[in-house]
Scaffold this motif. Sequence first.
Motif, PDB file in Angstrom:
ATOM      1  N   ILE A  14       0.271  -1.092   0.001  1.00 27.07           N
ATOM      2  CA  ILE A  14      -0.288   0.213   0.432  1.00 27.07           C
ATOM      3  C   ILE A  14       0.713   1.230   0.052  1.00 27.07           C
ATOM      4  O   ILE A  14      -0.175   2.310  -0.125  1.00 27.07           O
ATOM      5  N   GLY A  15       1.862   1.375  -0.534  1.00 24.75           N
ATOM      6  CA  GLY A  15       3.116   2.322  -0.235  1.00 24.75           C
ATOM      7  C   GLY A  15       4.131   1.956   0.545  1.00 24.75           C
ATOM      8  O   GLY A  15       5.095   0.739   0.821  1.00 24.75           O
ATOM      9  N   ASP A  16       4.842   2.798   0.778  1.00 30.81           N
ATOM     10  CA  ASP A  16       6.521   2.983   1.212  1.00 30.81           C
ATOM     11  C   ASP A  16       6.346   3.047   2.964  1.00 30.81           C
ATOM     12  O   ASP A  16       5.279   3.512   3.149  1.00 30.81           O
ATOM     13  N   GLY A  17       7.656   3.021   3.976  1.00 28.19           N
ATOM     14  CA  GLY A  17       7.400   3.902   5.121  1.00 28.19           C
ATOM     15  C   GLY A  17       6.728   4.450   5.140  1.00 28.19           C
ATOM     16  O   GLY A  17       7.110   5.135   7.113  1.00 28.19           O
ATOM     17  N   ILE A  18       7.350   5.780   4.092  1.00 27.59           N
ATOM     18  CA  ILE A  18       7.184   7.865   4.483  1.00 27.59           C
ATOM     19  C   ILE A  18       5.741   6.958   3.560  1.00 27.59           C
ATOM     20  O   ILE A  18       5.616   8.810   4.549  1.00 27.59           O
ATOM     21  N   GLN A  19       5.797   6.768   2.671  1.00 29.10           N
ATOM     22  CA  GLN A  19       4.344   7.494   1.510  1.00 29.10           C
ATOM     23  C   GLN A  19       3.553   5.674   1.303  1.00 29.10           C
ATOM     24  O   GLN A  19       4.131   5.281   1.627  1.00 29.10           O
ATOM     25  N   PHE A  20       1.990   6.395   1.741  1.00 28.63           N
ATOM     26  CA  PHE A  20       1.183   5.079   1.596  1.00 28.63           C
ATOM     27  C   PHE A  20      -0.146   5.829   0.901  1.00 28.63           C
ATOM     28  O   PHE A  20      -0.531   6.945   0.935  1.00 28.63           O
ATOM     29  N   SER A  21      -0.794   4.771   0.209  1.00 31.85           N
ATOM     30  CA  SER A  21      -2.392   5.003  -0.486  1.00 31.85           C
ATOM     31  C   SER A  21      -3.263   4.986   1.091  1.00 31.85           C
ATOM     32  O   SER A  21      -3.341   4.156   1.057  1.00 31.85           O
ATOM     33  N   GLU A  22      -3.895   6.171   1.419  1.00 28.76           N
ATOM     34  CA  GLU A  22      -5.003   5.649   2.744  1.00 28.76           C
ATOM     35  C   GLU A  22      -6.147   5.222   1.582  1.00 28.76           C
ATOM     36  O   GLU A  22      -7.093   4.144   2.351  1.00 28.76           O
TER      37      GLU A  22
ATOM     38  N   LEU B 270      -8.305   1.850   2.775  1.00 27.33           N
ATOM     39  CA  LEU B 270      -9.442   1.346   3.079  1.00 27.33           C
ATOM     40  C   LEU B 270     -10.015   0.619   1.895  1.00 27.33           C
ATOM     41  O   LEU B 270     -11.342   0.510   2.710  1.00 27.33           O
ATOM     42  N   ALA B 271      -9.997   0.899   0.785  1.00 29.25           N
ATOM     43  CA  ALA B 271     -10.282  -0.026   0.377  1.00 29.25           C
ATOM     44  C   ALA B 271      -9.708  -1.738   0.623  1.00 29.25           C
ATOM     45  O   ALA B 271     -10.677  -2.693   0.131  1.00 29.25           O
ATOM     46  N   LEU B 272      -8.842  -2.478   1.871  1.00 32.71           N
ATOM     47  CA  LEU B 272      -9.130  -3.298   2.393  1.00 32.71           C
ATOM     48  C   LEU B 272      -9.950  -3.168   3.808  1.00 32.71           C
ATOM     49  O   LEU B 272      -9.502  -4.812   3.423  1.00 32.71           O
ATOM     50  N   HIS B 273     -10.433  -2.184   3.430  1.00 31.00           N
ATOM     51  CA  HIS B 273     -11.162  -2.978   4.882  1.00 31.00           C
ATOM     52  C   HIS B 273     -10.309  -3.300   6.163  1.00 31.00           C
ATOM     53  O   HIS B 273     -10.691  -4.435   6.793  1.00 31.00           O
ATOM     54  N   PRO B 274     -10.223  -2.963   6.737  1.00 27.36           N
ATOM     55  CA  PRO B 274      -9.029  -3.070   8.408  1.00 27.36           C
ATOM     56  C   PRO B 274      -9.544  -3.362   8.643  1.00 27.36           C
ATOM     57  O   PRO B 274     -10.841  -2.228   9.215  1.00 27.36           O
ATOM     58  N   THR B 275      -9.585  -3.771  10.223  1.00 29.47           N
ATOM     59  CA  THR B 275      -9.949  -4.127  11.055  1.00 29.47           C
ATOM     60  C   THR B 275      -8.533  -3.228  12.345  1.00 29.47           C
ATOM     61  O   THR B 275      -9.549  -2.910  12.776  1.00 29.47           O
ATOM     62  N   LEU B 276      -7.692  -3.754  11.587  1.00 26.96           N
ATOM     63  CA  LEU B 276      -6.476  -2.415  13.115  1.00 26.96           C
ATOM     64  C   LEU B 276      -5.845  -2.006  12.054  1.00 26.96           C
ATOM     65  O   LEU B 276      -5.147  -2.827  10.951  1.00 26.96           O
ATOM     66  N   VAL B 277      -5.103  -1.224  11.897  1.00 23.23           N
ATOM     67  CA  VAL B 277      -3.641  -0.473  11.747  1.00 23.23           C
ATOM     68  C   VAL B 277      -2.544  -0.367  12.119  1.00 23.23           C
ATOM     69  O   VAL B 277      -3.594  -0.038  13.092  1.00 23.23           O
ATOM     70  N   VAL B 278      -1.594  -1.234  11.982  1.00 23.36           N
ATOM     71  CA  VAL B 278      -0.499  -0.914  13.387  1.00 23.36           C
ATOM     72  C   VAL B 278       0.854  -0.415  12.654  1.00 23.36           C
ATOM     73  O   VAL B 278       1.408  -0.633  11.537  1.00 23.36           O
ATOM     74  N   GLY B 279       1.274   0.790  12.800  1.00 22.74           N
ATOM     75  CA  GLY B 279       2.139   1.754  12.653  1.00 22.74           C
ATOM     76  C   GLY B 279       3.451   1.695  13.565  1.00 22.74           C
ATOM     77  O   GLY B 279       4.058   0.936  14.306  1.00 22.74           O
ATOM     78  N   TRP B 280       4.677   2.156  12.996  1.00 20.70           N
ATOM     79  CA  TRP B 280       6.042   2.894  13.913  1.00 20.70           C
ATOM     80  C   TRP B 280       6.029   4.163  14.857  1.00 20.70           C
ATOM     81  O   TRP B 280       5.550   3.740  16.079  1.00 20.70           O
TER      82      TRP B 280
END
Length: 295
Positions: free
Chosen positions: A82-90, A94-104
């Motif tokens: 969905i992108g790299d560690g700095i830029q990603f596609s919101e 959202l299209a993946l319908h996540p139930t949890l997102v984990v960042g650094w």
Amino acid sequence: MTRATGGSSGLRRRILGLASAAILGLCSAAWAGAVRHGTPPRIVTLAPNATELVYAAGAGTDIVGTVLRSDYPPEARAIPRIGDGIQFSEEAILALHPTLVVGWQPTDGTRALEQRLAPLGVPLVYANPKSLDDIPALVRDLGERLGTRAAAGEAALSLERRIRALWPAPPPPQSVFIEISADPLYTLGRDPLTNDLLGRCGGVNPYAGSLLAAPQVSVESVLRLNPQVMILSPYGSETLAARRDWWARHGLEAARARRIYAIDPDWLHRPGPRLVDAAEAICADLREARTRQSH
């Protein structure tokens, strides 16, 4: 009239706020209930260390999206990006319908994503350990969130045992310079996690007081500090030999005495379970260095 209008507007905002909070509460409760009732979570990870922590917690197969450099364990390479560690596609997230997102760690990008996820009741949590002990704690926390408590608890217990078994070095500590880039020359500075690791191995970072986590330094300052041990990252036998010779030619005693070692950067720079591998390797290097010095 102005006061009445303002009060009415404020009341409407308060009612809307309470309604939004109630909706978010219901969404969060529904998410938690889904996990409890066996519905597989849908996880997006925004950093390689987050991916490794989720796998350690026993939920790696539930990751539906991740970033480019998430390549460990090997199965992670098949996860959609969905992108790299700095830029990603919101939108991709959202299209993946996540139930949890984990960042650094929080960034402008993750804060913007949080605002998009909040109305959906999707939590965004950060896996940003400040000490080695935080790593098994994060694994346990993810296990609680993802319904994999048993697997996560077992993995966390193993990590805790390995952390406790790290060599308790006798004083005085050895000064350790960590080279993370040769040209220009960069090191690790005010990085609490790495400095905690070094301390458990009987080492001390001469640049720990820097204002930056990864400061650029001069060759002259390193020679002036004269660290007793040098650790190189990036890793590799050819790199190690070349940098040992280079520093020896410039007069660094640690290089001339062969107290210069290399560590896999993925172990050292990803604050996840493999940082314990890095700690074990660095402790072994510092034990050897201390033996060389005593002789």
